[in-house]
Motif scaffolding. Structure first.
Motif, PDB file in Angstrom:
ATOM      1  N   ARG A   4      47.628 -16.894  44.470  1.00 20.76           N
ATOM      2  CA  ARG A   4      48.703 -15.938  44.720  1.00 20.76           C
ATOM      3  C   ARG A   4      49.726 -16.039  43.593  1.00 20.76           C
ATOM      4  O   ARG A   4      50.172 -17.125  43.239  1.00 20.76           O
ATOM      5  N   PHE A   5      50.066 -14.896  43.027  1.00 25.29           N
ATOM      6  CA  PHE A   5      51.022 -14.911  41.920  1.00 25.29           C
ATOM      7  C   PHE A   5      51.899 -13.662  41.973  1.00 25.29           C
ATOM      8  O   PHE A   5      51.631 -12.709  42.726  1.00 25.29           O
ATOM      9  N   ILE A   6      52.955 -13.681  41.167  1.00 27.50           N
ATOM     10  CA  ILE A   6      53.888 -12.566  41.062  1.00 27.50           C
ATOM     11  C   ILE A   6      53.724 -11.907  39.704  1.00 27.50           C
ATOM     12  O   ILE A   6      53.614 -12.582  38.673  1.00 27.50           O
ATOM     13  N   HIS A   7      53.692 -10.596  39.708  1.00 26.08           N
ATOM     14  CA  HIS A   7      53.609  -9.804  38.470  1.00 26.08           C
ATOM     15  C   HIS A   7      54.854  -8.940  38.348  1.00 26.08           C
ATOM     16  O   HIS A   7      55.091  -8.059  39.169  1.00 26.08           O
ATOM     17  N   ALA A   8      55.666  -9.217  37.338  1.00 26.47           N
ATOM     18  CA  ALA A   8      56.878  -8.440  37.056  1.00 26.47           C
ATOM     19  C   ALA A   8      56.858  -8.015  35.600  1.00 26.47           C
ATOM     20  O   ALA A   8      56.124  -8.566  34.771  1.00 26.47           O
ATOM     21  N   ALA A   9      57.655  -7.026  35.271  1.00 23.88           N
ATOM     22  CA  ALA A   9      57.744  -6.546  33.888  1.00 23.88           C
ATOM     23  C   ALA A   9      59.034  -5.767  33.709  1.00 23.88           C
ATOM     24  O   ALA A   9      59.673  -5.350  34.684  1.00 23.88           O
ATOM     25  N   ASP A  10      59.417  -5.566  32.442  1.00 22.83           N
ATOM     26  CA  ASP A  10      60.525  -4.673  32.090  1.00 22.83           C
ATOM     27  C   ASP A  10      61.808  -5.008  32.845  1.00 22.83           C
ATOM     28  O   ASP A  10      62.375  -4.187  33.558  1.00 22.83           O
ATOM     29  N   LEU A  11      62.255  -6.239  32.652  1.00 24.17           N
ATOM     30  CA  LEU A  11      63.493  -6.696  33.284  1.00 24.17           C
ATOM     31  C   LEU A  11      64.724  -6.089  32.617  1.00 24.17           C
ATOM     32  O   LEU A  11      65.720  -5.818  33.279  1.00 24.17           O
ATOM     33  N   HIS A  12      64.677  -5.941  31.295  1.00 24.82           N
ATOM     34  CA  HIS A  12      65.771  -5.351  30.513  1.00 24.82           C
ATOM     35  C   HIS A  12      67.115  -5.986  30.853  1.00 24.82           C
ATOM     36  O   HIS A  12      68.112  -5.295  31.093  1.00 24.82           O
ATOM     37  N   LEU A  13      67.141  -7.304  30.860  1.00 22.98           N
ATOM     38  CA  LEU A  13      68.379  -8.012  31.162  1.00 22.98           C
ATOM     39  C   LEU A  13      69.471  -7.641  30.158  1.00 22.98           C
ATOM     40  O   LEU A  13      69.255  -7.654  28.948  1.00 22.98           O
ATOM     41  N   GLY A  14      70.639  -7.313  30.676  1.00 18.87           N
ATOM     42  CA  GLY A  14      71.762  -6.992  29.813  1.00 18.87           C
ATOM     43  C   GLY A  14      71.797  -5.551  29.346  1.00 18.87           C
ATOM     44  O   GLY A  14      72.482  -5.234  28.369  1.00 18.87           O
ATOM     45  N   SER A  15      71.102  -4.657  30.031  1.00 20.30           N
ATOM     46  CA  SER A  15      71.164  -3.239  29.671  1.00 20.30           C
ATOM     47  C   SER A  15      72.611  -2.774  29.653  1.00 20.30           C
ATOM     48  O   SER A  15      73.379  -3.078  30.569  1.00 20.30           O
ATOM     49  N   PRO A  16      73.029  -2.012  28.622  1.00 18.77           N
ATOM     50  CA  PRO A  16      74.441  -1.611  28.529  1.00 18.77           C
ATOM     51  C   PRO A  16      74.852  -0.520  29.506  1.00 18.77           C
ATOM     52  O   PRO A  16      76.039  -0.298  29.728  1.00 18.77           O
ATOM     53  N   LYS A 221      67.002   8.978  35.570  1.00 22.95           N
ATOM     54  CA  LYS A 221      65.603   9.415  35.537  1.00 22.95           C
ATOM     55  C   LYS A 221      64.677   8.362  36.147  1.00 22.95           C
ATOM     56  O   LYS A 221      63.541   8.664  36.508  1.00 22.95           O
ATOM     57  N   GLU A 222      65.141   7.124  36.241  1.00 19.24           N
ATOM     58  CA  GLU A 222      64.341   6.053  36.838  1.00 19.24           C
ATOM     59  C   GLU A 222      64.750   5.883  38.303  1.00 19.24           C
ATOM     60  O   GLU A 222      65.339   4.884  38.694  1.00 19.24           O
ATOM     61  N   SER A 223      64.416   6.881  39.075  1.00 16.19           N
ATOM     62  CA  SER A 223      64.827   6.901  40.477  1.00 16.19           C
ATOM     63  C   SER A 223      63.828   6.138  41.343  1.00 16.19           C
ATOM     64  O   SER A 223      62.741   5.765  40.898  1.00 16.19           O
ATOM     65  N   GLY A 224      64.207   5.924  42.580  1.00 14.97           N
ATOM     66  CA  GLY A 224      63.324   5.234  43.515  1.00 14.97           C
ATOM     67  C   GLY A 224      63.539   3.729  43.519  1.00 14.97           C
ATOM     68  O   GLY A 224      64.225   3.159  42.669  1.00 14.97           O
ATOM     69  N   ILE A 225      62.928   3.084  44.516  1.00 16.44           N
ATOM     70  CA  ILE A 225      63.085   1.643  44.701  1.00 16.44           C
ATOM     71  C   ILE A 225      62.269   0.895  43.652  1.00 16.44           C
ATOM     72  O   ILE A 225      61.094   1.197  43.421  1.00 16.44           O
ATOM     73  N   LYS A 226      62.868  -0.093  43.017  1.00 23.61           N
ATOM     74  CA  LYS A 226      62.236  -0.873  41.945  1.00 23.61           C
ATOM     75  C   LYS A 226      62.024  -2.319  42.393  1.00 23.61           C
ATOM     76  O   LYS A 226      62.732  -2.827  43.257  1.00 23.61           O
ATOM     77  N   GLY A 227      61.057  -2.991  41.749  1.00 27.86           N
ATOM     78  CA  GLY A 227      60.790  -4.379  42.109  1.00 27.86           C
ATOM     79  C   GLY A 227      59.589  -4.933  41.372  1.00 27.86           C
ATOM     80  O   GLY A 227      59.384  -4.652  40.186  1.00 27.86           O
ATOM     81  N   PHE A 228      58.747  -5.694  42.078  1.00 24.68           N
ATOM     82  CA  PHE A 228      57.604  -6.377  41.464  1.00 24.68           C
ATOM     83  C   PHE A 228      56.478  -6.469  42.486  1.00 24.68           C
ATOM     84  O   PHE A 228      56.651  -6.118  43.655  1.00 24.68           O
ATOM     85  N   TYR A 229      55.325  -6.949  42.036  1.00 23.91           N
ATOM     86  CA  TYR A 229      54.183  -7.104  42.929  1.00 23.91           C
ATOM     87  C   TYR A 229      53.882  -8.578  43.187  1.00 23.91           C
ATOM     88  O   TYR A 229      53.947  -9.414  42.275  1.00 23.91           O
ATOM     89  N   GLU A 230      53.538  -8.854  44.442  1.00 26.69           N
ATOM     90  CA  GLU A 230      52.960 -10.140  44.811  1.00 26.69           C
ATOM     91  C   GLU A 230      51.459  -9.900  44.984  1.00 26.69           C
ATOM     92  O   GLU A 230      51.057  -8.984  45.713  1.00 26.69           O
ATOM     93  N   VAL A 231      50.649 -10.703  44.313  1.00 26.63           N
ATOM     94  CA  VAL A 231      49.209 -10.449  44.216  1.00 26.63           C
ATOM     95  C   VAL A 231      48.430 -11.630  44.770  1.00 26.63           C
ATOM     96  O   VAL A 231      48.769 -12.789  44.514  1.00 26.63           O
ATOM     97  N   GLU A 232      47.380 -11.328  45.499  1.00 26.02           N
ATOM     98  CA  GLU A 232      46.437 -12.347  45.956  1.00 26.02           C
ATOM     99  C   GLU A 232      45.045 -11.978  45.471  1.00 26.02           C
ATOM    100  O   GLU A 232      44.615 -10.821  45.594  1.00 26.02           O
TER     101      GLU A 232
END
Length: 406
Positions: A4-16, A221-232
């Motif tokens: 079981r692992f987590i897959h995330a991407a495109d965090l863009h920490l510090g977006s102005p 333009k990036e509407s909707g709920i955002k997050g990550f996937y938990e994968v098994e």
């Protein structure tokens, strides 16, 4: 045996988060902090659920010149996962490529950052060998295919590919490290952890080829709920669970103004739609799209400037729904209500015919100015769309006012 692992991407920490002036102080702060809040939500979930490992498929940071704060926040999150014994595998993308200029922070030893060439990391999860293949962008523009450098699956190990890029021929986004779905499937991996496209999507179910989307929406333009996937993954099958993480949701609420003659009627309709959004999507930042503006509604709106209407609804929403902000209002007026104006009409038709190159030529002096560029930033497709929409709104508003004056 299941891993079981987590897959995330495109965090863009510090977006102005440019273009959000005028929001009430608390909401403005929520917007500025949203990428960090979403990241902390990711780390908190991982600490609580203790996956076997975490994959981050590119664009941890918003730009190649990473801020000190963004790096410190990331390092602290990685240290939290180290204390929980959770390995992390990172591939940098086009926004946080390896050639950027920044003051570097060290990362704890549970973090494996892939280099500029495709390489393989291996770990043992309760007796099962897991191989993770990936690379980091050596520079911002990686326009040639990299998929050919990924090794073929040749063992009984669970094999995962990490790739920050886009499908060949997809012109809706900047094309980096292009690939086809068949090329990914041809490698024989158990899972493809993709990044770069901010919209969540599963390109193939079994084996999964997945974009988790951005961790936090960065603009309207990036509407909707955002997050990550938990994968098994286990016994030849796999399952995905989407986990929301974003601090707020960008959205639009349409307000039908037909038949409205008084401000309290308008406010009631606005608040009904805003409460419905809050119940469905949680905290958010909304554009209000005012439609059905007939002659009576137009007469009502003309009694106060648009800026006052926006300020008024912001104050009312802050009292009733303090975790909802109103970014802006757009007024979809019927230009037939105004006295026809040939010049206005010709200008609107001309603007409607412009493509991206026309807009770039028009704005070249501003966006190419060596001092102004610090404030305007990059002129991309999103910026061009917003400028075009605002130009049309201002011209249409001038047409309506001209019609009322006559």
């Amino acid at each position: 045996m299941t891993i079981r692992f987590i897959h995330a991407a495109d965090l863009h920490l510090g977006s102005p988060f440019k273009g959000f002036a005028g929001l009430p102080g608390k909401m403005a702060q929520t917007v500025r902090e949203s990428t960090f809040t979403a990241f902390r939500n990711l780390i908190g979930h991982a600490s609580e659920t203790r996956p076997d490992f975490l994959l981050i498929a590119g664009d941890i940071y918003d730009g190649e010149d990473r801020s000190l704060r963004a790096q410190e926040q990331f390092r602290m999150g990685m240290e939290t996962l180290r204390e929980e014994g959770i390995p992390v595998f990172v591939s940098h993308g086009n926004h946080d490529h390896l050639s950027g200029s920044w003051v570097r922070f060290s990362l704890p030893d549970n973090v494996r950052v892939f280099g500029p060439q495709v390489e393989t990391a291996e770990l043992n999860v309760r007796g099962t060998t897991v191989k993770i293949h990936g690379f980091s962008y050596p520079e911002r523009h990686v326009t040639e295919p990299v998929i050919g450098h990924y090794p073929q699956s040749e063992s009984d190990a669970v094999e995962i590919g990490m790739l920050h890029g886009s499908i060949r021929g997809n012109e809706a986004h900047d094309v980096y490290a292009p690939f086809t779905k068949d090329e990914l499937l041809g490698k024989g991996y158990d899972y493809w952890a993709l990044g770069h496209i901010h919209k969540r999507q599963v390109l193939h179910a079994q084996p999964p080829i997945v974009y988790p989307g951005s961790l936090q929406g960065l603009h309207r333009k990036e509407s909707g709920i955002k997050g990550f996937y938990e994968v098994e993954i286990g016994q030849g099958t796999s399952s995905l669970e989407f986990i929301p993480a974003g601090a707020l949701v960008f959205g639009t609420a349409e307000i039908n103004c037909a038949g409205i003659r008084h401000a309290d009627q308008w406010l009631e309709r606005c608040m009904h739609q805003i409460r419905a959004f809050r119940e469905a999507d949680g905290p958010g930042l909304l554009d209000l799209r005012l439609t059905g503006i007939d002659e009576g509604a137009e007469a009502m709106f003309s009694d106060a400037p648009e800026s006052e209407w926006l300020e008024f609804i912001r104050e009312c929403v802050m009292r009733d729904c303090p975790d909802i902000g109103v970014h802006r209002m757009t007024w979809e007026r019927d230009t037939a209500l105004a006295v026809p104006g040939g010049l206005f009409r010709d200008v609107l038709e001309e603007l409607g015919s412009w493509d991206a190159d026309n807009w770039k030529d028009c704005l070249a002096d501003l966006y190419g100015h060596r001092q102004a560029y610090r404030f305007t930033g990059r002129l991309g497709e999103e910026e061009i769309r917003e400028i075009a929409e605002e130009a049309e709104r201002l011209i249409t508003d001038g047409l309506m006012k001209g019609g009322r004056a006559e």
